[in-house]
Design an enzyme around this catalytic site. Structure first.
Site, mmCIF file in Angstrom:
data_model
loop_
_atom_site.group_PDB
_atom_site.id
_atom_site.type_symbol
_atom_site.label_atom_id
_atom_site.label_comp_id
_atom_site.label_asym_id
_atom_site.label_seq_id
_atom_site.Cartn_x
_atom_site.Cartn_y
_atom_site.Cartn_z
ATOM 1 N N LYS A 255 4.077 10.939 30.393
ATOM 2 C CA LYS A 255 4.937 10.257 31.423
ATOM 3 C C LYS A 255 4.599 9.695 32.573
ATOM 4 O O LYS A 255 4.690 8.649 33.287
ATOM 5 C CB LYS A 255 6.291 11.031 31.638
ATOM 6 C CG LYS A 255 7.466 10.292 31.367
ATOM 7 C CD LYS A 255 8.688 11.293 31.657
ATOM 8 C CE LYS A 255 9.401 11.527 30.521
ATOM 9 N NZ LYS A 255 10.319 12.724 30.521
ATOM 10 N N ARG A 256 3.562 10.669 33.214
ATOM 11 C CA ARG A 256 2.902 10.341 34.580
ATOM 12 C C ARG A 256 2.116 9.207 34.336
ATOM 13 O O ARG A 256 2.024 8.705 35.465
ATOM 14 C CB ARG A 256 2.199 11.451 34.704
ATOM 15 C CG ARG A 256 2.794 12.672 35.877
ATOM 16 C CD ARG A 256 2.034 13.963 35.986
ATOM 17 N NE ARG A 256 2.194 14.743 34.837
ATOM 18 C CZ ARG A 256 1.111 15.198 34.068
ATOM 19 N NH1 ARG A 256 -0.143 14.902 34.767
ATOM 20 N NH2 ARG A 256 1.221 15.875 33.083
#
Ligand code: GLU
Length: 478
Positions: A255-256
Site C-alpha cells: 500500500k505504501r
C-alpha cells in the site's frame, strides 16, 4: 492437464478455493491467486469455492467482506459455492478439536503469555530458535504441571517431533521441512476461536479442496497443515504456492507504494478483462501470448508454466493492456464506463448519444476510463487553458483569424465536414497554415494543445460553447 497429470486428484474432482481474510480491500496478489484458482477449476470443469477467513475477529470487518465480494464480482471470478464464513463454522471446528483432544493429536496448554515470553527470552539468550518447548504436551511417563487457577487454556496441535514433511509443490517443486524446525502450534485460542492454520485444514478437508493456490508467504505454514491433514486422516490437496508480486521499484507490492487494491483500479477506470489479462501474466505464461480472452485463459490454464520467481508489477504494461481492451469495448460498455467516470467527478451528462460519439473519438488516446473522463470533461465542464499555452499559441498573429473562424462557425452546418471547410477558408483568408492556427483553437476550446482531428473534435461541442470559448480569448477584437 499436463501440469497435474502425475498427481491423482483427491476427492476425485478438481475443486479450488480462494480464502481472503476480510481485513481490507481485495489485494491484487489475492486477486491473482483467485484468478489462478478460478481458471484452474474452470479448465478442469471443476468447482471454485469462495471462503471468507474471518477468524481474526479484531481486524475483520463487514465492509471489507462487501468490498471483496464486489471486487470478485467486478472481475467476473464467479464462484460455485460460498461465500462460506469461517465464523459460522465454529461448531465444526469444536467438533474436530474434541476429536483431536480425544485422539491425542491436540492438547490443552495453560502457559500464560508472560510465561511463554520468558521461555523465548531464555531460548534467545542461549542462541536457540524460539519454539514452544512442549511443557504441556502429554508424553508417556511425563507428569504435567498442575492446572493453574483462572487460566483459559489454548489448544495446541501435537506436531510430530521428528521426521520431515515433504510435498511436491505445483509451483515450487519438491519441498522438505524437518519437524524439528516447527513446534506445537496453537490451533484454538483461549477464547475458543480457531487459528488460521487449523481452520484452513478443516475447511479444505470438508470442502473437498483438491488444489490449494495461495501466496508463497504460506509456504512456512504448509508443514503444520500437512501434519494436521495426516493426523485427521484427511487426503492431502496439491499445494501451489505462487511467488509474490514485486512493485515497480522491486520491493514487495504494498500500500505504501501505490494502489494495491482491485477497487482502486476499478475506480481509475481500468476494465475487468484487462485486469484479468494482466494479472494472469504475473507469474504465468502461455508461450508469448500477452493479450488473450477469459476463454483462452481457461483453455490454457492447466497448472503448468507457473513461474517460480517473483513477478514484477509493471504499471505501464497494465496501461497498455487496458488501452487494448478500451479500443475493443462495445458501445454500451464504453458509454457505461464514460458515465461512471464522469459521475465520479460530479458530472452527469444529459445526452447519451452525444457522449458515446465523443467517447468513440477519444478512446484511442486513452489508457483508462479516467483518461477518457479527462477528455469528456472538456465538453461538459469549463476548461481553463493555462496562461502559458495562451501566451504561446494565441498570439496577435492568430487573433484576427480566430475572429473570422468564430464568424463562420455561427452559421455553418454543425458537422465535421462543414467545420473543416470553415477552418480552411479562414486559413486561406489570413494566409496561415494549419500548424500556426489549430493550436490556438485547441487551447481556447479544449484547454489543451493536442487533440484528435480539429474538425471532428469541434463538432462534438455545442456550437455556442465553441463560439463563447473562441471569443473569450479577446472579447474586444472578436
Ligand atoms: N486467509 C489467508 C490469506 O488471506 C488464506 C491463505 C490460504 O489460502 O490458505 O492469506
Amino acid at each position: 492437464m499436463s501440469g497435474t497429470s502425475a498427481v491423482p486428484v483427491v476427492h476425485g474432482r478438481v475443486r479450488t478455493r480462494i480464502a481472503p481474510s476480510p481485513t481490507g480491500f481485495l489485494h491484487l496478489g489475492t486477486a491473482r491467486t483467485a484468478l489462478f484458482s478460478w481458471a484452474f477449476a474452470r479448465h478442469h470443469g471443476g468447482e471454485f469455492v469462495l471462503r471468507i477467513e474471518d477468524t481474526d475477529v479484531a481486524r475483520s470487518t463487514q465492509e471489507a467482506v462487501g468490498q471483496i465480494l464486489e471486487s470478485m464480482r467486478w472481475l467476473g471470478l464467479d464462484h460455485d459455492e460460498g461465500p462460506i464464513y469461517q465464523m459460522q463454522r465454529l461448531d465444526r471446528y469444536r467438533e474436530v478439536t474434541e476429536r483431536m483432544l480425544g485422539e491425542g493429536s491436540a492438547y490443552r496448554c495453560y502457559a500464560t503469555p508472560d510465561e511463554l515470553e520468558a521461555m523465548r527470552e531464555a531460548q534467545r539468550a542461549r542462541g536457540e530458535k524460539t519454539l514452544y518447548d512442549g511443557r504441556w504436551r502429554p508424553e508417556p511417563g511425563k507428569t504435567l504441571p498442575p492446572i493453574p487457577e483462572g487460566v483459559a487454556p489454548v489448544i495446541r496441535f501435537h506436531n510430530p517431533p521428528d521426521g520431515v514433511v515433504s510435498w511436491d509443490d505445483l509451483v515450487k517443486g519438491p519441498i522438505t521441512i524437518s519437524n524439528r524446525e516447527i513446534d506445537d502450534l496453537v490451533i484454538v485460542r483461549a477464547d475458543g476461536v480457531p487459528t488460521y492454520n487449523f481452520a484452513v485444514v478443516v475447511d479444505d478437508w470438508d470442502m473437498r479442496i483438491s488444489h490449494v493456490f495461495r501466496g508463497d508467504e504460506h509456504v512456512n505454514n504448509t508443514p503444520w497443515q500437512i501434519n494436521m491433514f495426516h493426523a485427521l486422516g484427511a487426503p492431502l490437496p496439491v499445494f501451489a504456492h505462487v511467488p509474490i508480486i514485486l512493485g515497480d521499484d522491486g520491493q514487495k507490492l504494498s500500500k505504501r507504494r501505490g494502489a494495491v487494491s482491485v477497487t482502486a483500479y476499478e475506480e481509475e477506470g481500468f476494465l475487468p478483462e484487462a485486469m484479468l489479462n494482466y494479472l494472469a501474466r504475473l507469474g504465468w505464461s502461455h508461450g508469448d501470448e500477452e493479450l488473450f480472452t477469459r476463454e483462452q485463459m481457461i483453455a490454457w490454464f492447466d497448472g503448468s508454466h507457473l513461474a517460480k520467481h517473483p513477478a514484477q508489477w509493471d504499471g505501464a504494461k497494465l496501461a497498455w493492456v487496458n488501452a487494448h481492451y478500451l479500443k475493443g469495448l462495445r458501445d454500451d460498455s464504453l458509454l457505461a464506463l464514460a458515465k461512471a467516470q464522469l459521475f465520479r467527478r460530479g458530472i452527469v451528462p444529459a445526452d447519451d448519444a452525444a457522449l458515446l460519439r465523443a467517447s468513440l473519438v477519444f478512446r484511442d488516446r486513452c489508457n483508462t476510463g479516467a483518461d477518457l473522463a479527462d477528455w469528456l470533461a472538456m465538453l461538459l465542464a469549463d476548461v481553463s487553458p493555462s496562461a502559458d499555452d495562451v501566451a504561446r499559441y494565441v498570439g496577435n498573429s492568430v487573433r484576427p483569424a480566430l475572429a473570422t473562424l468564430a464568424g463562420k462557425l455561427e452559421t455553418v452546418e454543425w458537422a465535421a465536414l462543414a467545420i473543416n471547410g470553415a477552418v480552411k477558408e479562414t486559413l486561406a483568408a489570413h494566409g496561415l497554415k494549419m500548424p500556426q492556427f489549430a493550436p490556438a483553437v485547441r487551447v481556447l476550446v479544449c484547454g489543451r494543445v493536442q487533440t484528435p482531428s480539429l474538425d471532428a473534435v469541434l463538432a462534438l461541442f455545442p456550437r455556442v460553447t465553441v463560439l463563447a470559448r473562441l471569443r473569450a480569448a479577446s472579447p474586444a477584437s472578436l
